[in-house]
Design an enzyme around this catalytic site. Sequence first.
Site, PDB file in Angstrom:
ATOM      1  N   ALA A   1       0.813  -1.219   0.000  1.00  0.00           N
ATOM      2  CA  ALA A   1       0.000   0.000   0.000  1.00  0.00           C
ATOM      3  C   ALA A   1       0.846   1.269   0.000  1.00  0.00           C
ATOM      4  CB  ALA A   1      -0.930   0.001   1.211  1.00  0.00           C
TER       5      ALA A   1
ATOM      6  N   ARG B   1       4.979  -4.355   3.973  1.00  0.00           N
ATOM      7  CA  ARG B   1       5.959  -5.415   4.189  1.00  0.00           C
ATOM      8  C   ARG B   1       5.964  -5.935   5.633  1.00  0.00           C
ATOM      9  NH1 ARG B   1      11.261  -5.640   1.118  1.00  0.00           N
ATOM     10  NH2 ARG B   1      10.156  -4.026  -0.044  1.00  0.00           N
TER      11      ARG B   1
ATOM     12  N   THR C   1       1.755  -7.263  -9.630  1.00  0.00           N
ATOM     13  CA  THR C   1       3.180  -7.496  -9.419  1.00  0.00           C
ATOM     14  C   THR C   1       3.756  -8.312 -10.575  1.00  0.00           C
ATOM     15  OG1 THR C   1       2.598  -7.632  -7.077  1.00  0.00           O
ATOM     16  CG2 THR C   1       4.812  -8.353  -7.691  1.00  0.00           C
TER      17      THR C   1
ATOM     18  N   HIS D   1      10.340   5.942 -24.051  1.00  0.00           N
ATOM     19  CA  HIS D   1      10.208   6.017 -22.595  1.00  0.00           C
ATOM     20  C   HIS D   1      11.187   7.035 -22.003  1.00  0.00           C
ATOM     21  CE1 HIS D   1       8.070   2.182 -23.096  1.00  0.00           C
ATOM     22  NE2 HIS D   1       7.551   2.411 -21.915  1.00  0.00           N
TER      23      HIS D   1
ATOM     24  N   LYS E   1      14.798   4.079 -17.705  1.00  0.00           N
ATOM     25  CA  LYS E   1      14.398   2.692 -17.964  1.00  0.00           C
ATOM     26  C   LYS E   1      15.628   1.849 -18.282  1.00  0.00           C
ATOM     27  CE  LYS E   1      10.906   0.149 -20.580  1.00  0.00           C
ATOM     28  NZ  LYS E   1      10.174  -0.278 -19.379  1.00  0.00           N
TER      29      LYS E   1
ATOM     30  N   THR F   1       6.097  -4.443 -23.011  1.00  0.00           N
ATOM     31  CA  THR F   1       4.888  -4.296 -23.828  1.00  0.00           C
ATOM     32  C   THR F   1       5.221  -4.364 -25.312  1.00  0.00           C
ATOM     33  OG1 THR F   1       3.836  -2.954 -22.111  1.00  0.00           O
ATOM     34  CG2 THR F   1       2.943  -2.764 -24.335  1.00  0.00           C
TER      35      THR F   1
END
Lengths: 249, 249, 249, 249
Positions: free
Chosen positions: C11, C37, C79, C135, C139, C146
């Site tokens: 969260a 965690r 995830t 991007h 990165k 994708t």
Amino acid sequence: MEPIRVGVLGARGKMGSEAVRAVGEAADTELVAEINREDSLRGLSEAGVQVAVDLTHPDSVMDNLAFCVEHGIHAVVGTSGVGTEELSRIRSWLGEQSEIGVLVVPNFAIGAVLAMKFSEIAARYFDSAEIVESHHPRKADAPSGTAARTARMISQARAAAELGPMPDATTRDPEGARGAEIDDVHVHAVRMTGLVAHQEVLFGTEGETLTVRHDSYDRRSFMPGLLLAVREIERRKGVTVGLDPLLGL
Amino acid sequence: MEPIRVGVLGARGKMGSEAVRAVGEAADTELVAEINREDSLRGLSEAGVQVAVDLTHPDSVMDNLAFCVEHGIHAVVGTSGVGTEELSRIRSWLGEQSEIGVLVVPNFAIGAVLAMKFSEIAARYFDSAEIVESHHPRKADAPSGTAARTARMISQARAAAELGPMPDATTRDPEGARGAEIDDVHVHAVRMTGLVAHQEVLFGTEGETLTVRHDSYDRRSFMPGLLLAVREIERRKGVTVGLDPLLGL
Amino acid sequence: MEPIRVGVLGARGKMGSEAVRAVGEAADTELVAEINREDSLRGLSEAGVQVAVDLTHPDSVMDNLAFCVEHGIHAVVGTSGVGTEELSRIRSWLGEQSEIGVLVVPNFAIGAVLAMKFSEIAARYFDSAEIVESHHPRKADAPSGTAARTARMISQARAAAELGPMPDATTRDPEGARGAEIDDVHVHAVRMTGLVAHQEVLFGTEGETLTVRHDSYDRRSFMPGLLLAVREIERRKGVTVGLDPLLGL
Amino acid sequence: MEPIRVGVLGARGKMGSEAVRAVGEAADTELVAEINREDSLRGLSEAGVQVAVDLTHPDSVMDNLAFCVEHGIHAVVGTSGVGTEELSRIRSWLGEQSEIGVLVVPNFAIGAVLAMKFSEIAARYFDSAEIVESHHPRKADAPSGTAARTARMISQARAAAELGPMPDATTRDPEGARGAEIDDVHVHAVRMTGLVAHQEVLFGTEGETLTVRHDSYDRRSFMPGLLLAVREIERRKGVTVGLDPLLGL
């Protein structure tokens, strides 16, 4: 005003036949000679040509230019194969007092010339710059000559502004997706049925991007630049390379 | 070299808080005063501010500028509402011998300034020119001020080059799809969730098109231009409008 | 109707905190547990969570899913690290009679899912297809996941339609400007300050091109897809991969 | 397999002569009749035509179709002017038992058909949708028929998904920069030398945009769709409108 008397060398070729049409249609130019491979160059002088437009072949262009210089004919050259060495040979022919103009034009598309110039200006203000060029799939070279030239201009402009290397955290690129690096500028080449000749130069900095895109659909796009060259050459003695100086850039 | 001592007026506003951050982070500038609505302008002189950045409100900007001029503080103005009349008032305050610079900047995004300049240069070489600007849907005005300004620059450049009207055979457009005409340049405004501020200027002639596109994603895009203004203002005595002269354009 | 009781795992993370906000704001969902965690998973069952949203880490996702399956909690998984092997492990946990849904979503952006699907549909009708993804420069991988996935889908669709190889006369590409080849589809990766996550899929055939472009500016773009997953999972028993089936594609 | 015996009506027209070429070149079709204004339709039956391709004029298309139906010849119709009323007339000619197929195709460009279909699918997932179409400046209508049709499809898809009105805070647009509203979808029309026929459909939601763009450069782009129609019509008894069903969309 008398129209400019123009001769086209390579008149039957793809570019040549467009040039024949364009010179014939413009109000201020007159087509007085069409020269093909089998024709003698004397056709140029006999027709009183003022400006010769060479759209032939790397093998013949230097002979044609020698003839023009010798006979006092201005030359606009769209043929490839006129490199640094050839340029200095032409300069030596012209000597210092010459009234003759020789204008060697790697790209007649005014839009392409502007796009390259804008890219050079913008380069110093952005952290990142990359080029995506897209062409029909019959093209043998990647990247295009225009893209490579644009990359080098961007690279030089960045160096002059003392910019550091572009940010790029890529650590894994097994297939080479980041494309070619031409003087530190990444260049990507798309080949695709349906396309003609296109180039996109992308610039990015914090929070904004600037894109300069040129689309060329047709050989006709070279004609406004070709006519501009024909009209301006009388004011350009000696050797000039590219349309840029004629555009006041 | 000593960092430039900067004060931000309107420090709590959206642009102001970005400016506070940017001035604080840059190596060659130092944030020495943050002035908000309730604070006295004397905070500027007491802190030894060399350059004030005004990001306040049309109602207060002229009072702020009067104070700066009186106290020998250079001013960079990002606030709107400084028109022709206000500019001449500021010029009269400065008089002829003034050492003070006042730099009024309608748009701090360097990319936007370049895009506009490139559009002005390109305008004379193309038969057609149109603008498509796209913004978030909370914008009240259409078209954007930048688009309208760009249209006027294109129109003037075309007139100066003695171009005729753009070709357009439209005879039936009942719903107004051809958009706004600003000085003969068609301007289209898109409003869309997900977008921020974008502008595409399109130019077309026989067989080719040229596109200059600017995408602004974030208020941070204004900071490189703001810092440039802060750094250059000492060399610009008197009133200057826009970043163009600082960019050497 | 009662709102769906949702717990978010991870969260405090970047995606997690967006999910907390989105689930809290939507009228038909209620945020009843935020697990980080250091928290016990029992917080999920104690809060009566109906749908858990896992936005944690490849190391912890399988333990989290085991707990959810055991306690009858549907799971939406954003995830990474849930591959073929993990999927069959989850299927074995669920068995045949399970009422539980596990929805593994590689990409929550509805626009990205549609873009990929459209590319798969279009692939069989065009001679050429290439991908340009762009991007931010932080990165590490090129090309993006994708883009690689889209390339494989296009390649499979071409094979199924018995299309031959794409036309490409490139014989000279010393620097690799033609980019990566993923299953015969050329993929180009641009990295640039100012960009976020963008993908352009280009298709070309005689005389026409089709382009499908997706621009993602913000993590918020994932929230409509995440909420869709939360709402639909009760109707999807067993393991589902991707949003496609939920979009009726 | 025997090639399909094809006759082209309007064989000398712009589209017609392209069709003559394409049918002649394809391996599985054979051109057996070229009919022009001055020729009798009997040429079709005498040549044993199986599929007639009508590329004539609104004034003649219904007579041509009557002949085809009477003589058991399938018809592919690219001529405009076949509206709702004409379609029901054709249906009445065919009756219930007919083995004849009549395929009326408003747009043969497969890319355009796909773009429209994709727009219809995407419409329900986005807050905003707008269309920018761009054409050569000799076009008389704005917006294009394709753009208007796409707008209506988007509008219907939004209504079916019970989406509310698009967000738009525009309160000041004195010159009409927001363009045409076709069923609540804003449509913008660009007219520009150098362009042919282009359409961009833009979709936006929180944090992301999706763009579907179609570029048509050439009448040749219609030929793959025309040949597809010729090949598939035997399997399509009765009246069919558009290529969509043939594309499995």
